[in-house]
Enzyme design. Sequence first.
Site, PDB file in Angstrom:
ATOM      1  N   ARG A 437       0.825  -1.205   0.000  1.00 40.24           N
ATOM      2  CA  ARG A 437       0.000   0.000   0.000  1.00 40.24           C
ATOM      3  C   ARG A 437       0.862   1.259   0.000  1.00 40.24           C
ATOM      4  O   ARG A 437       1.885   1.303   0.680  1.00 40.24           O
ATOM      5  CB  ARG A 437      -0.873   0.021   1.242  1.00 40.24           C
ATOM      6  CG  ARG A 437      -1.887  -1.090   1.317  1.00 40.24           C
ATOM      7  CD  ARG A 437      -2.425  -1.183   2.731  1.00 40.24           C
ATOM      8  NE  ARG A 437      -3.396  -2.256   2.869  1.00 40.24           N
ATOM      9  CZ  ARG A 437      -3.080  -3.512   3.139  1.00 40.24           C
ATOM     10  NH1 ARG A 437      -1.815  -3.864   3.284  1.00 40.24           N
ATOM     11  NH2 ARG A 437      -4.006  -4.432   3.261  1.00 40.24           N
ATOM     12  N   ARG A 546     -21.312 -15.018  -7.854  1.00 36.38           N
ATOM     13  CA  ARG A 546     -21.778 -13.836  -8.584  1.00 36.38           C
ATOM     14  C   ARG A 546     -20.951 -12.606  -8.211  1.00 36.38           C
ATOM     15  O   ARG A 546     -20.972 -11.608  -8.921  1.00 36.38           O
ATOM     16  CB  ARG A 546     -23.254 -13.587  -8.342  1.00 36.38           C
ATOM     17  CG  ARG A 546     -23.604 -13.156  -6.922  1.00 36.38           C
ATOM     18  CD  ARG A 546     -25.084 -12.995  -6.742  1.00 36.38           C
ATOM     19  NE  ARG A 546     -25.630 -11.998  -7.642  1.00 36.38           N
ATOM     20  CZ  ARG A 546     -26.918 -11.743  -7.741  1.00 36.38           C
ATOM     21  NH1 ARG A 546     -27.784 -12.434  -7.028  1.00 36.38           N
ATOM     22  NH2 ARG A 546     -27.361 -10.812  -8.557  1.00 36.38           N
ATOM     23  N   ASP A 564     -34.319 -12.772 -13.060  1.00 33.89           N
ATOM     24  CA  ASP A 564     -35.725 -12.422 -13.226  1.00 33.89           C
ATOM     25  C   ASP A 564     -36.026 -10.977 -12.858  1.00 33.89           C
ATOM     26  O   ASP A 564     -37.159 -10.611 -12.631  1.00 33.89           O
ATOM     27  CB  ASP A 564     -36.603 -13.381 -12.408  1.00 33.89           C
ATOM     28  CG  ASP A 564     -36.119 -13.521 -10.981  1.00 33.89           C
ATOM     29  OD1 ASP A 564     -35.047 -12.941 -10.670  1.00 33.89           O
ATOM     30  OD2 ASP A 564     -36.781 -14.185 -10.177  1.00 33.89           O
ATOM     31  N   GLU A 650     -26.706 -13.312   0.140  1.00 35.66           N
ATOM     32  CA  GLU A 650     -25.501 -12.720  -0.435  1.00 35.66           C
ATOM     33  C   GLU A 650     -25.630 -11.198  -0.538  1.00 35.66           C
ATOM     34  O   GLU A 650     -24.660 -10.468  -0.361  1.00 35.66           O
ATOM     35  CB  GLU A 650     -25.181 -13.362  -1.792  1.00 35.66           C
ATOM     36  CG  GLU A 650     -25.898 -12.802  -3.013  1.00 35.66           C
ATOM     37  CD  GLU A 650     -27.367 -13.171  -3.084  1.00 35.66           C
ATOM     38  OE1 GLU A 650     -27.838 -13.890  -2.192  1.00 35.66           O
ATOM     39  OE2 GLU A 650     -28.051 -12.750  -4.025  1.00 35.66           O
ATOM     40  N   ASP A 651     -26.876 -10.741  -0.766  1.00 34.72           N
ATOM     41  CA  ASP A 651     -27.068  -9.296  -0.879  1.00 34.72           C
ATOM     42  C   ASP A 651     -26.932  -8.604   0.470  1.00 34.72           C
ATOM     43  O   ASP A 651     -26.397  -7.498   0.566  1.00 34.72           O
ATOM     44  CB  ASP A 651     -28.421  -8.985  -1.519  1.00 34.72           C
ATOM     45  CG  ASP A 651     -29.549  -9.792  -0.907  1.00 34.72           C
ATOM     46  OD1 ASP A 651     -29.263 -10.655  -0.046  1.00 34.72           O
ATOM     47  OD2 ASP A 651     -30.713  -9.563  -1.281  1.00 34.72           O
TER      48      ASP A 651
END
Lengths: 743, 671
Positions: A437, A546, A564, A650-651
């Site tokens: 960094r 995802r 969907d 996951e969201d």
Amino acid sequence: MERCSRGHMQAKKRYLILVSAGACLVLLFYLGGLQLPAARSRHGRSRIEQPWPHYSDPLQVFLPWDQTDTEEYNLHISPRQKRDVNRSVYKSKRCRMDSCFDFSPCQKNGFKVYVYPQQKGEKISESYQNILSIIEGSRFYTSDPGQACLFVLSVDTLDRDQLSPQYVHNLKTKVQSLPLWNDGRNHLIFNLYSGTWPDYTEDLGFDIGQAMLAKASISTENFRPSFDVSIPLFSKEHPRTGGERGYLKYNTIPPFRKYMLVFKGKRYLTGIGSDARNALYHVHNGEDVVLLTTCKHGKDWQKHKDARCDKDNAEYDKFDYKEMLHNSTFCLVPRGRRLGSFRFLEALQAACVPVMLSNGWELPFSEIIDWNTAAVIGDERLLLQIPTTVHSIHQDKILSLRQQTQFLWEAYFSSVEKIVLTTLEIIQDRVLEHGSRSSLMWNSHPGGLFALPQYSGYLGDFPFYYATLGIKLHPKFTAVIHAVSPLVSQSQPILKLLVAVAKSQYCAQIIVLWNCDKPLPAKHRWPATSVPVIVIEGENKVMSSRFLPYENILTDAVLSLDEDTVLSTTEVDFAFTVWQSFPERIVGYPARSHFWDSNKERWGYTSKWTNDYSMVLTGAAMFHRYYHYLYTHYLPTSLKNMVDQLANCEDILMNFLVSAVTKLPPIKVTQKKQYKETMMGQSSRASRWADPDHFAQRQTCMNKFASWFGTMPLIHSQMRLDPVLFKDQVSILRKKYRDIERL
Amino acid sequence: MCAAGKYSSRGPALIPRMKTKHRIYYITLFTVVLLGLIATGMFQFWPHSIESTAEWTLEKGSVHDAPLIRLPVSSPIPERGDLSCRMHTCFDVYRCGYNPKNRIKVYIYPLQRFVDELGVPISSTGLSREYNELLSSISDSDFYTDDVTRACLFIPSIDVLNQNSLRIRETAQALAVLPRWDKGMNHLLFNMLPGGPPDYNTALDVPRDRALLAGGGFSTWTYRQGYDVSIPVYSPLSADVVLSERQPGPRHYFILSSQTAIHREYRAELERLKEENGEALLLLDKCSNLSQGAAIARKRCYKGQVYEYPEVLQESSFCVVLRGARLGQAALSDVLQAGCVPVILADSYILPFSEVLDWKRASVVIPEEKLSEMYTILKSIPHRQVEEMQRQARWFWEAYFSSMKAIGLTTLQIINDRIYPYAARTYEQWNNPPVVKWSSVNSPLFLPLIPPRAPGFTAVVLTYDRVESLFRVITEISKVPSLAKLLVVWNNQNKSPPEESLWPKVGIPLKVVRTKENKLSNRFFPYDEIETEAVLAIDDDIIMLTSDELQFGYEYFNYLYTYKMPGDIKNWVDAHMNCEDIAMNFLVANITGKAPIKVTPRKKFKCPECTAIDGLSLDQTHMVERSECINKFATVFGTMPLKVVEHRADPVLYKDDFPEKLKSFPNIGSL
């Protein structure tokens, strides 16, 4: 009258001419007289301005052009030999990474940390237990010593004060008998206290060999630069994870508080460290500079008592430490018996800018933190100047110092976990030198723990530094569609979605992540679009895939979509323009909220329409691609596995992560609340949203995540962003995003 | 009395009417005086330059005029440098004392020529061109003082830049006889080429007591962190060669090695890399067929092909800087000048000015052992990062490497920053090239804070005399739950505000501030009465505002408006009685880099009954003037800081088909 005036005039004329001539002469003398001093002063001035004669002699150059050439050929030692010599010469007190650290296991297996198994009957303090369990729970941990790059002892080395009850005896033999000790090579030793009354040496009481020290109150003399790590002194009560936030809730302008500078603490009457505190009363004025000391400490303080003690003690009791801490602009942090003190972290958390008065203290994490941005580094020798110094600091600077204390506190100090992880990250940066960094990443929001250099060395690839570096965002986005059901008909939502998204003027490409068990459909089954559609077959078809950082994603923005999802081109365009203003946050359509369920004493999840929200669903949301990387590489496997097994949450996890990084809520755009055909009741097909367990699972997830983060990172927002003329009574033709109103 | 008037009217005829004797006398006197004046004038102004040139050549002097000092053999020798020295142990800070300008004072010893007992000089070169340059530039800077008693730092005029030309023992003796030496306290030595054969120490071998060392080529074992300063090795080519700056981007070669004195082991390693990667690598060496001479320093060869050095460096993305016998290499300076990203292979080397410069943004450091993997490592670096590094490298050269002056003053600034740390230059000041400084924005409120609801906000109402309208506004906004305080700025000096009893009754503190002048800028004055962070600024003719609609400004920006706004803008606003709001928007955008947030659908906020007569914003010329404003402000700020956004903030459930009573802000849009 006439004659009189004439004679009068003659005399007057003469008189006047004489006077003017005299004046001229005076002027002449004045000018002439001025000449000499002027010449002298110019002479003097030129000596001040140009005291170093600009020697015009043809001087020789310091480096004759052929010197290096001839020299290098005289060199007989091969560089390899030279390295070996260094390695054998610079040991113990002169250890550096080059001479006392073996890089090879780290390069082979990455930065992995091994913790020795704990021996039965070995007493370990709570703080050290915390340190060990944090390392074991971190992404650096390995249980295989063969893989390890760094070794951490299981015997408690935190307290090496012989008079302390926590002191571990026979450490020398215990350490020497470790099978992998290897003279301490690649070992890291944590220590908070060393030495004891009266000299408080920094010796740990056993031979640490070539091991690195992560030590509190370390002095610059003993500190081996880029080898040891200076850590802050923290108390037994310091929280293991999470930790309290800083006390600064809002900024005040002008930034001055009730007191300018405060201190309240013990005064040592004799011995090491007594000088600084004994002199404090000179500076105390009882008004804006309040420096209080007490002589009451230890059993026999009366013995050393001096004339000022009684007065000081009385004054001391009049003020409350907490009150002073929270109401002062600056807090004095003088050395105690040891160089560091708890006061340092207390001041930092209270947004009271620390004024350091501890000569020779290597400040915590000095290798990476630029302390000049958050503290005033004073000099014990110049104690009397401290009030003048702090008064001379401009209010803009105070405002910035104060905010930086809060940033640093939350980024590196608020929990034992942060202290330990920062220590490990610092060492990792040294080991993987070309992926480390820059100082900017350590010293600006969100800090080094959230900015992983392995992702990219280019600062413009992160969502955090656009403004500071004046870098422009990529003008387009990549859509990632998560496909789980086979392609059977041409009217399936995924195809409609694909077309709608591809029409967006900002869309660069669409990635279809094929996580369906059925084989990939033939190429011609996908609709023809103006942007490239890339189909990636998911390897293990799990939910977390995802959010994998796919190499195909070349834009900064990612539009994450469920197969969907129903979305119009206008909505996509609008969300992207909003995201460009808030690149570090999630911008999405349907929102959800969390709340504290006080009956069940746990966090609750709600999808009801409420006046505020704290999450937006990632089935339709725009965010920076860096969060893909962070999700995959920062979060622990345990949480990702949970998500994969449930094929849910996951969201929520993504929202937790982003809010933990930004300390800000996500952003909801437009009215959209339902976004699935299934939700709208148009399809009877069973979906995971229809599953009654689904909701309960999400509840469980929330609590699990909150416990891993150690705190609830989600933040509520009441704001929704709409197009400027949204639902205004003006002609629809004047509106840019007119379709949004029709939905 | 009466004569005075006549006398003055008759003045011009004065001389002809005088007696001849007197006339001659007066004319002579006048001529003498006149001539004297002319002579004085000539002396005063004209010969000035002649005299000063004479002085200049005299001042310029010659090094041979410097006094000769003979050092006896028994002259004392300082101790070797103490490795544990730090600012708080070996540096006398009292000499620097409190200083309102926060600037250290530096004294330079006058030049002396030191010789040993036999008359042999202590140095083979004496004062070098570079050291002369360095001292001259320090003496021209505002660090300099000629008053030895006020100095905080002392710089000997003994040139120790290159250890090769020194006689170690005698140089040490010379240092010790300096009048203020005092164990080397607060003395600063500049050395670029330390050590000598065969083992090449990485710090100057001259014993120097506690003196600070600005050294080029420190290793981590000799560098006293926070005490010494690591400086570059000055490249003499910097002064001779002008390389124009190139736009960052891909170059013809990927890696270039141009150093002539590379150990054969490393050269073999590089040859191997060249074999594997072909054209991407250019491996240059010195030209063997050219005749010896200074020109050879400007030529490099590869298999008989001749390249111009350092121009060829501009043709490569990365340039190798390998350690030689010493860690510090002058080639680093050439490479930076060419805007080529240095690949530094010098284990344990302390990079120049590493205390303040962030080398991770300008270079790649690779362990010597990994030389063979160099190509793979460099290939993994993203293009945009390479471009940033190229730009950064060039900037480092321009600011800190390009001349002895740059090197000397940077060193002093670093020491200055240690002595006055609270006034130290920031990371951004040291590291951001000008192009970033212009385009970047560092918001002064950088901490992400969600203010709690408790403190609420302060409403500032600017009014002239429309009492009725004002009262309506007050009544309306006082219904807002989060309103903490109301501040009315009474901008009419001719009329007093209505009596206290006439004001509407409100449940929150209300304060009236009378201004000294009717200025629109008064709205943004940071009144002490404002205690909350958020401020709502409204005009008195806004009565259509319902209590849910709030537009937030920040107290901070009020402060900025008054104290930080470029001067002519404030004056313009006050003169034209318009655009104060646009100016505010400009300022906030310029400082935060963010667009304002429009809240709720409101576009017009003036009352219908306020006619064009006194409603300021409705004035015919108003709109024209406002467009003018924008252009005017844009020129003052130098850029157009305003950003266009297409969104506005609404409450979450705005316009939703949902029971109104469950919404937090049901009134929005009801007008």
